[in-house]
Design an enzyme around this catalytic site. Structure first.
Site, PDB file in Angstrom:
ATOM      1  N   GLY A   1      18.020   4.847   5.397  1.00 34.81           N
ATOM      2  CA  GLY A   1      17.410   5.756   6.073  1.00 34.81           C
ATOM      3  C   GLY A   1      17.613   5.760   7.527  1.00 34.81           C
ATOM      4  N   GLY A   2      16.855   6.482   8.315  1.00 35.22           N
ATOM      5  CA  GLY A   2      17.268   6.510   9.745  1.00 35.22           C
ATOM      6  C   GLY A   2      17.005   5.047  10.423  1.00 35.22           C
ATOM      7  N   PHE A   3      16.395   4.264   9.895  1.00 33.99           N
ATOM      8  CA  PHE A   3      15.974   2.873  10.425  1.00 33.99           C
ATOM      9  C   PHE A   3      17.270   2.051  10.216  1.00 33.99           C
ATOM     10  CE2 PHE A   3      14.626  -1.410  10.177  1.00 33.99           C
ATOM     11  CZ  PHE A   3      13.488  -1.539  11.004  1.00 33.99           C
ATOM     12  N   GLY A   4      17.853   2.208   8.738  1.00 35.93           N
ATOM     13  CA  GLY A   4      18.801   1.265   8.627  1.00 35.93           C
ATOM     14  C   GLY A   4      18.866   1.146   7.042  1.00 35.93           C
TER      15      GLY A   4
ATOM     16  N   VAL B   1      18.128  -0.487   3.185  1.00 32.33           N
ATOM     17  CA  VAL B   1      16.661  -1.012   2.742  1.00 32.33           C
ATOM     18  C   VAL B   1      17.352  -1.646   1.198  1.00 32.33           C
ATOM     19  CG1 VAL B   1      14.491  -0.448   1.539  1.00 32.33           C
ATOM     20  CG2 VAL B   1      15.352   1.135   3.246  1.00 32.33           C
TER      21      VAL B   1
ATOM     22  N   LEU C   1      18.944  -0.640  -1.980  1.00 33.59           N
ATOM     23  CA  LEU C   1      18.181   0.286  -2.397  1.00 33.59           C
ATOM     24  C   LEU C   1      18.219   1.644  -2.006  1.00 33.59           C
ATOM     25  CD1 LEU C   1      14.594  -1.461  -2.428  1.00 33.59           C
ATOM     26  CD2 LEU C   1      15.906  -0.837  -4.568  1.00 33.59           C
ATOM     27  N   GLY C   2      18.704   1.799  -0.532  1.00 32.84           N
ATOM     28  CA  GLY C   2      19.039   3.077  -0.265  1.00 32.84           C
ATOM     29  C   GLY C   2      19.191   3.026   1.529  1.00 32.84           C
TER      30      GLY C   2
ATOM     31  N   ASP D   1       6.341  12.338  10.162  1.00 37.32           N
ATOM     32  CA  ASP D   1       7.861  12.405   9.566  1.00 37.32           C
ATOM     33  C   ASP D   1       7.400  12.433   7.971  1.00 37.32           C
ATOM     34  OD1 ASP D   1      10.463  12.622   9.198  1.00 37.32           O
ATOM     35  OD2 ASP D   1      11.014  10.549   9.414  1.00 37.32           O
TER      36      ASP D   1
END
Length: 760
Positions: A452-455, A457, A449-450, A568
């Protein structure tokens, strides 16, 4: 199962007293059972035939386009007569089952309620009398109108309602014990079906619920010692349970004479009408109405009600005040201290006093009728010594949980049993890695799906068809185990309709995964910053999103168990469900502040460039006003369709918020509105949003409004103060600085030096 007195029936085998739980041919008894035949035909239908009367009875399961290959009929140990295809690998794929067509007996494992996909309702029909199983006058239904409740009818007329399900029992059935060692009740609601059922915990006992020919719903248990059935719960219990016995806004009390009276602060209607009205009429204006708590009662009929599972009582009160027809509210689920919101509209019917297990309801009155008016943002349940004790207990519990988790994490780093201890510290459901791999097709790129900073998705689908979104912690992520743990700690404790719901996590080997409810429309930034998709968000939708985000942040700051500062808040951390309702996500950088504190200090600056407030970027001070600043930036982005970071104007190098303030001071703020909004835009409303946004991004934190004030300013036509100069970084200075960040949406963990703050 067999023939009994001219009927084909199911009864208990091990009980000496013949006790029928289901009958097929209730309306047509057989003249001679020796000549009757029960058979199954190729289509999968069961037929009861007699030489002289052709087909006496048949099932109605011939609805599938494909006939079963090998249809068989079975009587299961549960007492359920089923028809299925013997060649079907799934033995639970029933072509027909008697549990879907009960007679007068509600049996363990049977669903009473509605399948919305097929339109089929499972309900009980009382026998005509004790000697005849023919259909009588009374029926029992799970009525899904408003909030579900069980209703007994005589023909089409209601004669009794249980009141709503409260998580432990039906409101009007105080004798049901949720800790009973013999059986457990449950109520299930989803878009596909709504039903109630009960299960036997101890298989050595026999239990059945029967709708009698007189319209009484009665629970029966078998006693081996006496070889007889005994009755232990009856509904209705007495005359006070008769439907609307005391009329609108009346209350029935067996301990008083006459039985019927009016609720406190209500009086009898004139002209002999059997109902009551408020002693002082509601004015339905801002500040003129309030709520009074009534305790120890059966909740009213929920036919004309509305509910929300994620609201708290404060939000419930505010929601009720928005509608002049809303007359009362209560908690939806009392099983875990109270959660959810249940609203009633117009008259209240069926209230009675209960000697035990009664509930609380808040009924709308003129504010002059309430001894201690509820102050804005408070709730009656939070007042006094009891409220202080509860608050202190929650605060102590919060500190203990956070301290315990911190200690656990310290030992994780020192121990070879890191994974097991981490799992034990997280009080949320744990998913097996194999379940996640199967759901996401082994983290296929097609499911991505995309990022982000986490990793990354991924979208996934569980075996029960539930759609999920899985955040996978990347080895190269700028966020790590601290942020992972942080997200679990905070979001697992937050329940609000504008916050994304965390379903669980997975910790296995090096894999650390967070499992969320799936948001069909992804994140807000994919709409407002896209030339094509932005056209899909007209002004009413955008304004609804703005209000939803504001209420979500208000909940974090004021109404949640923990006072949370998100740190955030940005467009790609706002997700949209299939109805375009906004849900704030990504709590990896969130922090709580204790007690009445509203700010804290850190040496490690995190967040996303373009949304961080000046005092946080410059001095490491973050507060609720830091979130207000971020919300103001986001609000301006929603109205303009432009990013604050990367904003370009042909005549100057200012960023979006500075440009907005410049045209605002020149009374040209309508020029800021996204051109795609022209056909649908409420100009005065959009202009108000721009001014509120500029108030939120003012340079000094003390000048910015609280989120409570923001919600009020957005929702009402009150006069707004003039916005002062905003805090900002110019695009030129930002590009020259040491402000370290990755591209928008890829990272939320950025470091910056104090020297960057460059106020105008």
């Amino acid at each position: 199962m067999g023939f009994l007195k001219g009927y084909i029936s199911i009864w208990y085998k091990k009980i000496p007293v013949p006790t029928v739980i289901w009958t097929a041919n209730t309306q047509t008894p057989l003249p001679n059972t020796t000549s009757a035949v029960l058979k199954i035909v190729k289509s999968g239908r069961l037929l009861l035939t007699h030489p002289n009367h052709s087909t006496i009875w048949s099932t109605n399961n011939n609805t599938t386009s494909q006939s079963p290959k090998n249809p068989i009929a079975q009587l299961l140990d549960s007492g359920n007569l089923v028809v299925r295809d013997a060649d079907d690998e799934n033995p639970q794929n029933f072509l027909w089952q008697s549990f879907d067509y009960p007679t007068d007996t509600y049996f363990p494992g049977m669903k009473l309620g509605w399948n919305f996909e097929t339109g089929h309702e499972v309900f009980l029909t009382a026998n005509k009398n004790e000697s005849s199983p023919a259909p009588g006058n009374f029926t029992a239904h799970l009525d899904p109108t408003g909030y579900p409740q069980i209703v007994i009818k005589s023909g089409t007329q209601e004669v009794y309602t249980t009141g709503p399900w409260n998580g432990l029992r039906w409101s009007g059935t105080p004798s049901i014990n949720p800790d009973d060692p013999h059986f457990k009740y449950k109520m299930n609601m989803n878009p596909r079906e709504v039903y109630t059922r009960y299960e036997i915990v101890n298989n050595s006992i026999y239990l059945r619920l029967v709708l009698s020919s007189s319209g009484v719903f009665e629970s029966w248990g078998w006693v081996n010692e006496t070889k007889s059935w005994f009755s232990f719960i009856k509904s209705p219990m007495d005359i006070c349970d008769n439907y609307a016995f005391c009329g609108s806004n009346g209350i029935c009390n067996l301990a008083k004479s006459p039985l019927c009276g009016c609720l406190e602060n209500f009086v009898k209607n004139t002209g002999g009408a059997d109902s009551c009205h408020r002693r002082k009429a509601l004015k339905c204006k801002n500040g003129t109405d309030g709520f009074k708590k009534y305790s120890g009662i059966k909740l009213p009929d929920t036919k004309y009600s509305w509910f929300n599972k994620t609201m708290n009582l404060v939000e419930c009160e505010h929601e009720c005040l928005k509608n002049c027809s809303c007359t009362a509210y209560s908690s939806l689920d009392i099983s875990k201290g109270g959660s959810g919101c249940l609203l009633w509209f117009n008259g209240l019917f069926g209230i009675r006093v209960l000697s035990k297990n009664g509930q609380e309801i808040y009924i709308r009155l003129d504010s002059s009728e309430i001894p201690e008016p509820i102050t804005k943002g408070s709730h009656p349940s939070s007042k006094g010594k009891k409220g202080k004790i509860i608050f202190g207990s929650l605060l102590l519990l919060t500190i203990m949980i956070l301290l315990g988790l911190s200690l656990c994490f310290y030992f994780y780093k020192k121990s070879n049993k890191k994974e097991r201890k981490l799992k034990e510290s997280l009080d949320i459901p744990l998913f097996d890695l194999s379940t996640i791999l199967r759901a996401t097709n082994n983290f296929s790129n097609n499911n991505k799906l995309g990022k982000g900073g986490f990793g990354d998705v991924y979208k996934g689908v569980l075996r029960n068809k539930q759609e999920i979104a899985v955040k996978r912690l990347s080895k190269n992520s700028t966020q790590g185990i601290e942020e992972f743990k942080n997200e679990v700690i905070y979001i697992a404790k937050l329940q609000h309709r504008n916050l994304v719901k965390l379903l669980g996590c997975c910790i296995q080997g090096e894999e650390k995964l967070l499992v969320y409810e799936y948001m069909a429309n992804k994140s807000l930034d994919t709409f407002i910053f896209d030339e094509t998709k932005s056209k899909l968000l007209d002004w009413p939708k955008r304004f609804s999103i703005i209000i939803g985000i504001a209420r979500g942040v208000l909940y974090l700051h004021q109404d949640s168990r923990l006072r949370i500062i998100h740190r955030d808040l940005k467009a790609n951390n706002v997700l949209l469900d299939n109805m375009m309702n906004p849900k704030i996500s990504d709590f990896g950088l969130a922090r709580s502040v204790l007690g009445d504190a509203t700010e804290a200090n850190t040496n490690r600056i995190v967040g996303t460039h373009g949304y961080i407030s000046p005092e946080y970027a410059g001095d490491g001070i973050f507060s609720v006003k830091s979130d207000t600043f971020s919300f103001g930036v986001l609000l301006l982005e929603i109205v303009t369709g432009k990013r604050n970071r990367g904003f370009r104007h042909p005549n100057h190098s200012l960023n979006l918020i500075t440009h907005a303030w410049k045209v605002y001071k020149e009374n040209r703020e309508l020029e800021l509105i996204d051109e795609h909004l022209a056909p649908s835009c409420d100009l005065s409303q959009a202009q108000r949003c721009i001014q509120v946004g500029l108030l939120c991004v003012q340079q000094h934190p003390e000048d910015r409004p609280t989120m409570s004030s923001v919600v009020t300013m957005l929702s009402n036509d009150c006069t707004l103060p003039e916005a002062k100069e905003p805090g900002f970084f110019t695009e030129r200075r930002a590009s020259e600085s040491n402000y370290s960040t990755s591209t928008q949406g890829e990272s939320s963990k950025n470091e910056c030096s104090i020297s960057l703050l460059d106020p105008r």
